[in-house]
Design an enzyme around this catalytic site. Structure first.
Site, PDB file in Angstrom:
ATOM      1  N   ASN A 107       0.826  -1.208   0.000  1.00 21.92           N
ATOM      2  CA  ASN A 107       0.000   0.000   0.000  1.00 21.92           C
ATOM      3  C   ASN A 107       0.861   1.260   0.000  1.00 21.92           C
ATOM      4  O   ASN A 107       1.955   1.268   0.572  1.00 21.92           O
ATOM      5  CB  ASN A 107      -0.941   0.005   1.211  1.00 21.92           C
ATOM      6  CG  ASN A 107      -1.878  -1.185   1.197  1.00 21.92           C
ATOM      7  OD1 ASN A 107      -2.090  -1.800   0.150  1.00 21.92           O
ATOM      8  ND2 ASN A 107      -2.421  -1.528   2.347  1.00 21.92           N
ATOM      9  N   HIS A 124       5.880  -0.682  -2.536  1.00 19.44           N
ATOM     10  CA  HIS A 124       5.468   0.027  -3.762  1.00 19.44           C
ATOM     11  C   HIS A 124       5.539   1.531  -3.605  1.00 19.44           C
ATOM     12  O   HIS A 124       4.920   2.269  -4.380  1.00 19.44           O
ATOM     13  CB  HIS A 124       4.060  -0.416  -4.191  1.00 19.44           C
ATOM     14  CG  HIS A 124       4.005  -1.861  -4.593  1.00 19.44           C
ATOM     15  ND1 HIS A 124       2.828  -2.549  -4.772  1.00 19.44           N
ATOM     16  CD2 HIS A 124       4.991  -2.763  -4.837  1.00 19.44           C
ATOM     17  CE1 HIS A 124       3.091  -3.799  -5.128  1.00 19.44           C
ATOM     18  NE2 HIS A 124       4.397  -3.958  -5.157  1.00 19.44           N
ATOM     19  N   THR A 193      -4.694  -8.902   0.263  1.00 22.05           N
ATOM     20  CA  THR A 193      -4.064  -8.789  -1.053  1.00 22.05           C
ATOM     21  C   THR A 193      -4.566  -9.903  -1.959  1.00 22.05           C
ATOM     22  O   THR A 193      -4.796 -11.028  -1.519  1.00 22.05           O
ATOM     23  CB  THR A 193      -2.523  -8.808  -0.965  1.00 22.05           C
ATOM     24  OG1 THR A 193      -1.968  -8.649  -2.275  1.00 22.05           O
ATOM     25  CG2 THR A 193      -2.006 -10.114  -0.354  1.00 22.05           C
ATOM     26  N   ASN A 218      -8.808 -12.653   4.263  1.00 21.45           N
ATOM     27  CA  ASN A 218      -9.388 -12.048   3.059  1.00 21.45           C
ATOM     28  C   ASN A 218     -10.838 -12.500   2.952  1.00 21.45           C
ATOM     29  O   ASN A 218     -11.129 -13.667   3.170  1.00 21.45           O
ATOM     30  CB  ASN A 218      -8.606 -12.536   1.815  1.00 21.45           C
ATOM     31  CG  ASN A 218      -8.815 -11.622   0.623  1.00 21.45           C
ATOM     32  OD1 ASN A 218      -9.957 -11.314   0.259  1.00 21.45           O
ATOM     33  ND2 ASN A 218      -7.723 -11.165   0.020  1.00 21.45           N
TER      34      ASN A 218
HETATM   35  N1  APR Z   1     -10.475  -7.015   4.466  1.00 20.98           N
HETATM   36  C1  APR Z   1      -9.516  -7.806   3.907  1.00 20.98           C
HETATM   37  N2  APR Z   1      -9.324  -7.939   2.572  1.00 20.98           N
HETATM   38  C2  APR Z   1     -10.161  -7.247   1.774  1.00 20.98           C
HETATM   39  C3  APR Z   1     -11.192  -6.399   2.264  1.00 20.98           C
HETATM   40  C4  APR Z   1     -11.321  -6.302   3.677  1.00 20.98           C
HETATM   41  N3  APR Z   1     -12.272  -5.533   4.244  1.00 20.98           N
HETATM   42  N4  APR Z   1     -11.856  -5.860   1.200  1.00 20.98           N
HETATM   43  C5  APR Z   1     -11.257  -6.351   0.091  1.00 20.98           C
HETATM   44  N5  APR Z   1     -10.254  -7.181   0.433  1.00 20.98           N
HETATM   45  C6  APR Z   1      -9.354  -7.944  -0.435  1.00 20.98           C
HETATM   46  C7  APR Z   1      -9.927  -8.324  -1.778  1.00 20.98           C
HETATM   47  O1  APR Z   1     -10.665  -9.541  -1.677  1.00 20.98           O
HETATM   48  C8  APR Z   1      -8.640  -8.508  -2.595  1.00 20.98           C
HETATM   49  O2  APR Z   1      -8.166  -9.845  -2.480  1.00 20.98           O
HETATM   50  O3  APR Z   1      -8.252  -7.109  -0.724  1.00 20.98           O
HETATM   51  C9  APR Z   1      -7.648  -7.571  -1.923  1.00 20.98           C
HETATM   52  C10 APR Z   1      -7.309  -6.351  -2.751  1.00 20.98           C
HETATM   53  O4  APR Z   1      -6.661  -6.800  -3.911  1.00 20.98           O
HETATM   54  P1  APR Z   1      -6.129  -5.732  -4.959  1.00 20.98           P
HETATM   55  O5  APR Z   1      -7.184  -4.712  -5.201  1.00 20.98           O
HETATM   56  O6  APR Z   1      -5.551  -6.530  -6.095  1.00 20.98           O
HETATM   57  O7  APR Z   1      -4.955  -4.981  -4.181  1.00 20.98           O
HETATM   58  P2  APR Z   1      -3.473  -5.486  -3.922  1.00 20.98           P
HETATM   59  O8  APR Z   1      -3.441  -6.975  -3.754  1.00 20.98           O
HETATM   60  O9  APR Z   1      -2.937  -4.665  -2.818  1.00 20.98           O
HETATM   61  O10 APR Z   1      -2.747  -5.085  -5.301  1.00 20.98           O
HETATM   62  C11 APR Z   1      -1.346  -5.284  -5.363  1.00 20.98           C
HETATM   63  O11 APR Z   1      -1.295  -4.125  -7.469  1.00 20.98           O
HETATM   64  O12 APR Z   1      -2.203  -2.329  -8.621  1.00 20.98           O
HETATM   65  C12 APR Z   1      -1.055  -2.804  -8.003  1.00 20.98           C
HETATM   66  O13 APR Z   1       0.640  -1.583  -6.942  1.00 20.98           O
HETATM   67  C13 APR Z   1      -0.712  -1.912  -6.848  1.00 20.98           C
HETATM   68  O14 APR Z   1      -0.004  -2.473  -4.608  1.00 20.98           O
HETATM   69  C14 APR Z   1      -0.952  -2.788  -5.617  1.00 20.98           C
HETATM   70  C15 APR Z   1      -0.733  -4.174  -6.173  1.00 20.98           C
END
Ligand code: APR
Length: 248
Positions: A107, A124, A193, A218
């Protein structure tokens, strides 16, 4: 095989946490979702009609620095008033009582630092730092709103967000610290994630290769779920405090 959320799964994870002196936490956008920060691949992942993959690239910035900065300025304005949630606070409490702890976050919202984590690496980068494309100067910049876009350095060159774009290398120090922690961790706590973006997504597997117990939190299944030792199905702000509490 990750087991979906059950009291047994939570207890198994808590038992491991109780015995662990070395913990690595890996977080993604989901840990900040309940603070009001939109995730990237969730329903709010789009800005205007763009996906992160369309704008978070050196090519997009080269082509249209103003458009890319409009997206970052929008995110900064949206995130500036937001507070850490119970999951952020629980991870700060976990750090304060764990002998060897590292929080590696994907994040860029800065909320883990606000919650009190210090043994923290931002894999990141950060929305709240800017880097000059000319003189390379790096500095904290919390101006909201930012004023004219793209913002310029005193040297006259365009500033860029100090975040890692697709196709760019992650900050060496952060990756080195995260890899070192993955090689020694007894427990890896993976929160919020989709586990799709590498190299961050490789950390749990690396740790498991060294015998670590991997716990996922998650609401949905992810690319990690099948290999996690325990996969707790639920929201971070509910499950992370419960797990940290039970793991005392
Ligand atoms: N609690 C826990 N997890 C949650 C919640 C919650 N309240 N709400 C959503 N999620 C989960 C979703 O199910 C998903 O698996 O958070 C995850 C978010 O995934 P992404 O949107 O893909 O985010 P992230 O995994 O951080 O992306 C990784 O991708 O775009 C690039 O650089 C950016 O750091 C980012 C990287």
């Amino acid at each position: 095989m990750g087991s979906v959320r059950t009291e047994a799964g939570l207890e198994a994870a808590a038992r491991r946490l109780r015995d662990a002196d070395r913990v690595l936490a890996l977080t993604g956008a989901g840990v900040s979702a309940e603070s009001g920060v939109p995730t990237f691949r969730g329903p709010e992942g789009l800005w205007r009609q763009f996906r992160p993959e369309d704008l978070a690239t050196p090519e997009a910035f080269e082509r249209d620095p103003r458009l890319v900065w409009e997206w970052y300025a929008w995110r900064r304005e949206r995130i500036a008033p937001l507070e850490p949630n119970a999951a952020h606070r629980a991870l700060a409490a976990l750090e304060s009582r764990t002998v060897e702890f590292l929080l590696a976050t994907q994040n860029v919202d800065g909320l883990h630092a606000v919650a009190g984590n210090r043994r923290l690496v931002e894999l990141h980068g950060s929305l709240w730092r800017v880097r000059c494309t000319g003189c390379r100067k790096l500095r904290e910049d919390r101006r909201v709103p930012l004023g004219d876009l793209p913002p310029r350095c005193a040297c006259g060159a365009v500033l860029r967000p100090d975040v890692v774009w697709f196709g760019e290398a992650l900050p060496e120090g952060a990756v080195g610290a995260a890899l070192k922690a993955a090689q020694t961790a007894e427990v890896v706590l993976v929160v919020g994630t989709s586990a799709l973006v590498y190299p961050a997504a490789a950390l749990p597997q690396i740790a498991q290769g060294h015998g670590a117990f991997v716990v996922e939190v998650n609401p949905e299944e992810t690319a990690l779920t099948a290999s996690a030792d325990v996969s707790l199905r639920g929201r971070a702000a509910e499950l992370v405090p419960a797990l940290v509490e039970a793991g005392q």
